[in-house]
Design a protein around this motif. Structure first.
Motif, PDB file in Angstrom:
ATOM      1  N   ALA A 100       0.813  -1.218   0.000  1.00  0.00           N
ATOM      2  CA  ALA A 100       0.000   0.000   0.000  1.00  0.00           C
ATOM      3  C   ALA A 100       0.842   1.261   0.000  1.00  0.00           C
ATOM      4  O   ALA A 100       0.295   2.359  -0.018  1.00  0.00           O
ATOM      5  CB  ALA A 100      -0.919  -0.004   1.202  1.00  0.00           C
ATOM      6  N   GLY A 101       2.158   1.132   0.021  1.00  0.00           N
ATOM      7  CA  GLY A 101       3.019   2.300  -0.026  1.00  0.00           C
ATOM      8  C   GLY A 101       3.520   2.773   1.320  1.00  0.00           C
ATOM      9  O   GLY A 101       4.193   3.803   1.406  1.00  0.00           O
ATOM     10  N   PHE A 102       3.190   2.040   2.391  1.00  0.00           N
ATOM     11  CA  PHE A 102       3.721   2.382   3.705  1.00  0.00           C
ATOM     12  C   PHE A 102       5.131   1.801   3.866  1.00  0.00           C
ATOM     13  O   PHE A 102       5.519   0.884   3.143  1.00  0.00           O
ATOM     14  CB  PHE A 102       2.812   1.836   4.805  1.00  0.00           C
ATOM     15  N   ASP A 103       5.855   2.320   4.843  1.00  0.00           N
ATOM     16  CA  ASP A 103       7.198   1.827   5.131  1.00  0.00           C
ATOM     17  C   ASP A 103       7.210   1.230   6.541  1.00  0.00           C
ATOM     18  O   ASP A 103       7.406   1.943   7.522  1.00  0.00           O
ATOM     19  CB  ASP A 103       8.208   2.971   5.046  1.00  0.00           C
ATOM     20  N   PRO A 104       6.991  -0.096   6.663  1.00  0.00           N
ATOM     21  CA  PRO A 104       6.996  -0.714   7.980  1.00  0.00           C
ATOM     22  C   PRO A 104       8.386  -1.183   8.424  1.00  0.00           C
ATOM     23  O   PRO A 104       8.493  -2.037   9.312  1.00  0.00           O
ATOM     24  CB  PRO A 104       6.053  -1.901   7.796  1.00  0.00           C
ATOM     25  N   SER A 105       9.424  -0.653   7.801  1.00  0.00           N
ATOM     26  CA  SER A 105      10.779  -1.087   8.160  1.00  0.00           C
ATOM     27  C   SER A 105      11.015  -0.853   9.651  1.00  0.00           C
ATOM     28  O   SER A 105      10.599   0.156  10.222  1.00  0.00           O
ATOM     29  CB  SER A 105      11.819  -0.329   7.340  1.00  0.00           C
ATOM     30  N   GLY A 106      11.684  -1.810  10.253  1.00  0.00           N
ATOM     31  CA  GLY A 106      11.920  -1.772  11.689  1.00  0.00           C
ATOM     32  C   GLY A 106      10.882  -2.526  12.479  1.00  0.00           C
ATOM     33  O   GLY A 106      11.111  -2.865  13.640  1.00  0.00           O
ATOM     34  N   ALA A 107       9.728  -2.797  11.864  1.00  0.00           N
ATOM     35  CA  ALA A 107       8.677  -3.540  12.567  1.00  0.00           C
ATOM     36  C   ALA A 107       8.925  -5.034  12.456  1.00  0.00           C
ATOM     37  O   ALA A 107       9.190  -5.552  11.372  1.00  0.00           O
ATOM     38  CB  ALA A 107       7.308  -3.194  11.993  1.00  0.00           C
ATOM     39  N   VAL A 108       8.806  -5.726  13.574  1.00  0.00           N
ATOM     40  CA  VAL A 108       8.912  -7.184  13.642  1.00  0.00           C
ATOM     41  C   VAL A 108       7.658  -7.689  14.338  1.00  0.00           C
ATOM     42  O   VAL A 108       7.382  -7.320  15.484  1.00  0.00           O
ATOM     43  CB  VAL A 108      10.164  -7.630  14.416  1.00  0.00           C
ATOM     44  N   LEU A 109       6.870  -8.512  13.644  1.00  0.00           N
ATOM     45  CA  LEU A 109       5.646  -9.058  14.216  1.00  0.00           C
ATOM     46  C   LEU A 109       5.739 -10.574  14.279  1.00  0.00           C
ATOM     47  O   LEU A 109       6.244 -11.206  13.361  1.00  0.00           O
ATOM     48  CB  LEU A 109       4.432  -8.677  13.361  1.00  0.00           C
ATOM     49  N   VAL A 110       5.237 -11.146  15.373  1.00  0.00           N
ATOM     50  CA  VAL A 110       5.104 -12.597  15.471  1.00  0.00           C
ATOM     51  C   VAL A 110       3.658 -12.989  15.736  1.00  0.00           C
ATOM     52  O   VAL A 110       3.331 -14.169  15.768  1.00  0.00           O
ATOM     53  CB  VAL A 110       6.022 -13.189  16.559  1.00  0.00           C
TER      54      VAL A 110
END
Length: 472
Positions: A337-347
């Motif tokens: 969608a064009g967002f930058d979720p860099s740095g996010a870690v989800l489990v």
């Protein structure tokens, strides 16, 4: 330029077509060319309604609007002004802190404190899950639970469709979920389609794979009532008492759902199995629309429902219906969608895991996109449930007992709307507030390493400070 113009056509998952409408506008109205938030005004009280004598003739009066947009000319706060207002409190904040304040009209970051630093988010991770669900799923669709004919005479298969809101409560009684599908209605459809005796209910949970709990979850959370084993079939989120948001949960939700249907159908046996691909459908029921369920997740922070939405995102995008697959596809949907979720870690999808990490920048960016004014054909109105579902400070949801009278945060009571997040030594708050000049602001504050008993009131006070801030 607002976020609506930058996201563009990449918002849609390939193959699911164009969808424009999300029917969710509640206390917050964010629309129009310069749309922002709304304010609430108390209606004028009529001092004499003529109740003690002959009815008085009431002349028609001009309607007084209770809701209206903020002024387009409201000045945004300056970075220096925000630093003066927030900086001293941030300096005294215990633990590790990250935060940001943004202007949803322009998309500009107005203030930031280590906003790229990823911390354990707690339940503010649900903002990512909810955004991915709105970007991926048709908002007017819902979870579907089916019963099909079994392979043996007198048997039926209850096929879990991922709906944790399915309820065994009778008509006229409601649990915690809005518009829940009813097991009794499903049983009635089955009995009409298969009038002969039914002796066996087969329970099919093949929609999901993998473990039923995520890495970083505390096993005590099931008994404490915060979550149930994540399977695609359960009643009332696995609650022992369907009317309690947080109460004891069952450790075998699918089997209990099967036994409940068996009682309604007069069946004696409940077995595990899988429906045949071409099995005759005997009945089905559908949950409330996904858009309403996203609002419910944001307001109540329901962990089981958040996990179910994350699995649906994975399935819709062709990923694995596991915790890992749902987390992977949640971030992929945001990236697409064009967002930058860099740095996010989800489990996981709920934020219960202590292994999750999210920067405040990501939370702020998603909420800003949801709150940005409509911009023609490329607007982001379908993300509105992210903000219309936010709890009101001192009013409802997970903020109903915060921002109390006499507390340092009390000026924000009724003005702040925010998603909360709390785990051991984890506190977060991300949402919207209108400042003293009438400018809508988005904020995201997070702290790790100190007790929520100490930090939560301070985060609340930061948000309240924004509500009273001109800061220009």
């Amino acid at each position: 330029m607002g976020f609506g113009g930058r996201i563009g056509d990449t918002l849609r998952v390939p193959g699911r077509g164009v969808r424009r409408a999300v029917a969710v506008l509640t206390v917050l109205v964010l629309a129009g060319g310069v749309g922002s938030a709304v304010s609430l005004t108390a209606p004028t009280l009529v001092s004499d309604l003529g109740l003690t004598g002959a009815p008085a003739a009431l002349e028609p009066t001009e309607p007084v609007p209770a809701l209206g947009p903020l002024a387009a000319t409201a000045p945004p706060p300056t970075t220096a002004g925000l630093e003066a207002a927030l900086g001293p409190a941030v300096e005294e904040m215990p633990g590790r802190f990250t935060g940001t304040v943004l202007d949803p009209v322009t998309g500009e970051v107005l203030w930031a404190s280590d906003a790229d630093r990823a911390l354990v988010p707690g339940s503010t991770a649900k903002i990512l899950t909810a955004a991915a669900a709105l970007l991926t799923l048709n908002p007017t669709d819902g979870f579907v639970t089916r019963v099909v004919a079994g392979a043996e005479p007198g048997s039926v298969v209850l096929v879990g469709g991922g709906d944790p809101t399915l309820t065994a409560l009778p008509e006229g009684e409601d649990g915690t979920y809005p518009g829940a599908a009813r097991l009794a209605e499903l049983a009635a459809e089955v009995q009409q389609a298969m009038p002969g005796p039914i002796d066996t209910v087969v329970v099919d949970t093949s929609r999901y794979d993998g473990p039923t709990s995520a890495p970083g979850w505390d096993p005590a959370d099931v008994g404490a009532g915060f979550v149930a084993p994540i399977v695609p079939l359960m009643l009332d989120g696995g609650r022992a008492d369907p009317t309690l948001q947080d109460g004891p949960r069952t450790t075998e939700p699918a089997a209990e759902a099967g036994r409940a249907l068996a009682r309604l159908l007069g069946a004696d046996d409940v077995e595990e199995g899988t429906a045949a691909p071409d099995a005759q459908r005997l009945g089905s029921v559908t949950s409330a629309p996904f858009s309403e369920l996203v609002e419910h997740v944001m307001r109540t922070s329901d962990n089981v429902l958040a996990e179910a939405l994350a699995r649906e995102v994975a399935i819709a995008r062709g990923g694995q219906p596991t915790f890992a697959g749902a987390a992977e596809q949640t971030l992929a949907a945001l990236t697409q969608a064009g967002f930058d979720p860099s740095g996010a870690v989800l489990v996981d999808g709920s934020g219960l895991s202590t292994d999750d990490e999210v920067p405040a920048r990501v939370l702020g960016t998603l909420l800003t996109a949801a709150a940005t004014p409509a911009e023609g054909d490329r607007d982001t109105d379908f993300l509105r449930p992210l903000v219309t579902g936010l709890p009101v400070a001192g009013g409802d949801g997970t903020l109903d007992d915060r921002f109390g009278a006499g507390a340092p945060s009390s000026p924000g009571r009724g003005l702040v709307r925010a998603k909360t997040g709390t785990l051991t030594n984890v506190s977060s708050l991300a949402g919207l507030v209108t400042d003293a000049d009438g400018r809508l602001l988005v904020f995201a504050f997070m702290s790790n390493g100190a007790s929520p008993a100490t930090v939560r009131p301070r985060l609340d006070a930061l948000a309240a400070e924004l509500s009273g801030c001109g800061c220009t």
